[in-house]
Design a protein around this motif. Sequence first.
Motif, PDB file in Angstrom:
ATOM      1  N   SER A  10      18.367  37.285  37.586  1.00 22.70           N
ATOM      2  CA  SER A  10      18.341  38.202  38.716  1.00 22.70           C
ATOM      3  C   SER A  10      19.695  38.879  38.869  1.00 22.70           C
ATOM      4  CB  SER A  10      17.975  37.444  39.997  1.00 22.70           C
ATOM      5  OG  SER A  10      18.833  36.339  40.192  1.00 22.70           O
ATOM      6  N   SER A  11      19.678  40.067  39.479  1.00 15.75           N
ATOM      7  CA  SER A  11      20.910  40.837  39.611  1.00 15.75           C
ATOM      8  C   SER A  11      21.920  40.160  40.526  1.00 15.75           C
ATOM      9  CB  SER A  11      20.601  42.244  40.131  1.00 15.75           C
ATOM     10  OG  SER A  11      20.007  42.176  41.411  1.00 15.75           O
ATOM     11  N   VAL A  12      21.467  39.215  41.340  1.00 14.71           N
ATOM     12  CA  VAL A  12      22.356  38.438  42.208  1.00 14.71           C
ATOM     13  C   VAL A  12      22.137  36.954  41.939  1.00 14.71           C
ATOM     14  CG1 VAL A  12      22.912  37.822  44.600  1.00 14.71           C
ATOM     15  CG2 VAL A  12      22.406  40.199  44.022  1.00 14.71           C
ATOM     16  N   GLY A  13      23.219  36.211  41.884  1.00 12.35           N
ATOM     17  CA  GLY A  13      23.152  34.754  41.761  1.00 12.35           C
ATOM     18  C   GLY A  13      23.840  34.114  42.946  1.00 12.35           C
ATOM     19  N   ILE A  14      23.474  32.890  43.245  1.00 13.67           N
ATOM     20  CA  ILE A  14      24.066  32.154  44.361  1.00 13.67           C
ATOM     21  C   ILE A  14      25.016  31.085  43.825  1.00 13.67           C
ATOM     22  CG2 ILE A  14      23.618  30.635  46.322  1.00 13.67           C
ATOM     23  CD1 ILE A  14      22.745  33.470  46.815  1.00 13.67           C
ATOM     24  N   SER A  15      26.255  31.136  44.289  1.00  5.71           N
ATOM     25  CA  SER A  15      27.233  30.111  43.942  1.00  5.71           C
ATOM     26  C   SER A  15      27.259  29.042  45.031  1.00  5.71           C
ATOM     27  CB  SER A  15      28.629  30.724  43.809  1.00  5.71           C
ATOM     28  OG  SER A  15      29.621  29.714  43.713  1.00  5.71           O
ATOM     29  N   LEU A  16      27.310  27.787  44.602  1.00  3.70           N
ATOM     30  CA  LEU A  16      27.333  26.668  45.541  1.00  3.70           C
ATOM     31  C   LEU A  16      28.742  26.103  45.729  1.00  3.70           C
ATOM     32  CD1 LEU A  16      24.174  24.769  44.222  1.00  3.70           C
ATOM     33  CD2 LEU A  16      24.289  26.521  45.996  1.00  3.70           C
ATOM     34  N   SER A  17      29.739  26.840  45.263  1.00  2.00           N
ATOM     35  CA  SER A  17      31.107  26.308  45.268  1.00  2.00           C
ATOM     36  C   SER A  17      31.645  26.033  46.663  1.00  2.00           C
ATOM     37  CB  SER A  17      32.037  27.283  44.539  1.00  2.00           C
ATOM     38  OG  SER A  17      32.030  28.546  45.184  1.00  2.00           O
ATOM     39  N   ALA A  18      31.071  26.699  47.686  1.00  2.00           N
ATOM     40  CA  ALA A  18      31.576  26.501  49.054  1.00  2.00           C
ATOM     41  C   ALA A  18      31.028  25.237  49.702  1.00  2.00           C
ATOM     42  CB  ALA A  18      31.216  27.712  49.915  1.00  2.00           C
ATOM     43  N   ILE A  50      21.510  30.072  39.836  1.00  2.00           N
ATOM     44  CA  ILE A  50      22.334  29.189  40.659  1.00  2.00           C
ATOM     45  C   ILE A  50      23.575  28.800  39.857  1.00  2.00           C
ATOM     46  CG2 ILE A  50      22.539  26.931  41.766  1.00  2.00           C
ATOM     47  CD1 ILE A  50      19.675  26.998  42.477  1.00  2.00           C
ATOM     48  N   ASP A  51      24.738  29.145  40.389  1.00  2.00           N
ATOM     49  CA  ASP A  51      25.990  28.739  39.765  1.00  2.00           C
ATOM     50  C   ASP A  51      26.491  27.473  40.443  1.00  2.00           C
ATOM     51  OD1 ASP A  51      28.343  28.522  38.400  1.00  2.00           O
ATOM     52  OD2 ASP A  51      29.363  30.148  39.459  1.00  2.00           O
ATOM     53  N   ALA A  52      26.264  26.342  39.791  1.00  2.00           N
ATOM     54  CA  ALA A  52      26.710  25.045  40.314  1.00  2.00           C
ATOM     55  C   ALA A  52      27.761  24.470  39.381  1.00  2.00           C
ATOM     56  CB  ALA A  52      25.521  24.087  40.453  1.00  2.00           C
ATOM     57  N   SER A  53      28.676  25.337  38.938  1.00  2.00           N
ATOM     58  CA  SER A  53      29.672  24.908  37.956  1.00  2.00           C
ATOM     59  C   SER A  53      30.998  24.511  38.578  1.00  2.00           C
ATOM     60  CB  SER A  53      29.911  26.031  36.944  1.00  2.00           C
ATOM     61  OG  SER A  53      30.442  27.183  37.588  1.00  2.00           O
ATOM     62  N   PRO A 116      20.168  24.997  31.117  1.00  2.00           N
ATOM     63  CA  PRO A 116      20.015  26.439  30.876  1.00  2.00           C
ATOM     64  C   PRO A 116      21.305  27.144  30.447  1.00  2.00           C
ATOM     65  CG  PRO A 116      18.854  25.798  32.876  1.00  2.00           C
ATOM     66  CD  PRO A 116      19.663  24.619  32.461  1.00  2.00           C
ATOM     67  N   LEU A 117      22.427  26.858  31.130  1.00  4.03           N
ATOM     68  CA  LEU A 117      23.677  27.539  30.820  1.00  4.03           C
ATOM     69  C   LEU A 117      24.843  26.594  31.072  1.00  4.03           C
ATOM     70  CD1 LEU A 117      25.360  30.062  30.137  1.00  4.03           C
ATOM     71  CD2 LEU A 117      25.137  30.793  32.522  1.00  4.03           C
ATOM     72  N   VAL A 118      25.584  26.263  30.017  1.00  2.00           N
ATOM     73  CA  VAL A 118      26.744  25.382  30.129  1.00  2.00           C
ATOM     74  C   VAL A 118      28.003  26.216  29.898  1.00  2.00           C
ATOM     75  CG1 VAL A 118      27.972  23.412  29.155  1.00  2.00           C
ATOM     76  CG2 VAL A 118      25.487  23.324  29.430  1.00  2.00           C
ATOM     77  N   LEU A 119      28.959  26.082  30.825  1.00  2.00           N
ATOM     78  CA  LEU A 119      30.175  26.884  30.793  1.00  2.00           C
ATOM     79  C   LEU A 119      31.366  26.066  30.329  1.00  2.00           C
ATOM     80  CD1 LEU A 119      29.769  28.544  34.316  1.00  2.00           C
ATOM     81  CD2 LEU A 119      28.978  29.454  32.125  1.00  2.00           C
TER      82      LEU A 119
END
Length: 335
Positions: A10-18, A50-53, A116-119
């Motif tokens: 999706s054109s927008v992703g949600i970061s959970l860093s906060a 979802i960016d949970a990195s 799915p995606l490892v950074l």
Amino acid sequence: MLSRAGLSASSVGISLSAIDVCTGQPDSGPGFEAASETLRRVLEGPFNFIDASGESWQGAEGERCIGKAITEAGGLPDGFVLTRSVGPALALDFSGDGILRAVEESLQRLGLDLLPLVLLRNPEEFSFESATARCGPLATLVGLRDQGLINHLGIAGGPIDLQLKYLQTDEFDAVISHVPYSLLDRAAEPLIQNAVSREVAFVNAAPFIGRLLLDGAGRSAQGVNRERSPARLERSDKMRLICAAYGIPLAAAALQFSTLDPRVTSTVVGASTPAQADFVTELAQWRIPSGVWDDLLDLVEESELAISCRNDVVPTTDPLHYRDQGVTFPAPVPH
């Protein structure tokens, strides 16, 4: 599309860093419950990224929280992109064997068959030579991808020149950039151009210059620093007035400046509560009159003069991509 591999994002992703999920007690406490609630909301849509990195999401407790939300959702929805990360600050053992164990434990706690995606996160914290050594971290990650335990590899963080060096290996499918790309600063432009030329997905994690482009955050008691120089404060104030004249939030224009760029695969925005996730959805869907863009892009051109004078940024004289590539902006309709 998420790069050459063909996974759509999706054109927008949600970061959970906060969200601080580290409560000190497994599977309990207000942090864990708040994180679980937000995760459930994000898994409901409309975004599939979802960016949970972040550091607070690495390790057993963060992954149990994610795993619980995935289980309650009946599994990770089809096509959903979930990021995990590896790096010396996130694991005691950054060797190939250590990464192998970390990936196996992550899959077990998350209840997934593949990640799915490892950074490769914060590459400035280790040498390029050690990361790319035979049987080292990168070789291990590539091997895990070849085995089907990892779907995509990405690089996240670090200065532009170092990220470009990693992209030259042609092993990465995505780059998540914290170098500014926004209405006030296009410092990430060289990285975007290189990623596009390699068919690597560019994910913008810096659309707001901290909180400077969020409504009401221009003039603050935090004082003037690098992100809040007098020139930037003046331009952000002008942008806020332009948007106010049309009855739209500056944050919506700041977000869509990134999402409307055809070279940006996804734009990551932080959300720590379900309400904040809903707010991001509203910003992404706000209809912005074309007159707003005419006025704002003039100020963006002006800001390029300031960017080109900074010693740590590769100057760019490229014209704005919106005009080059004929992007059609949303028609002016009432919100």
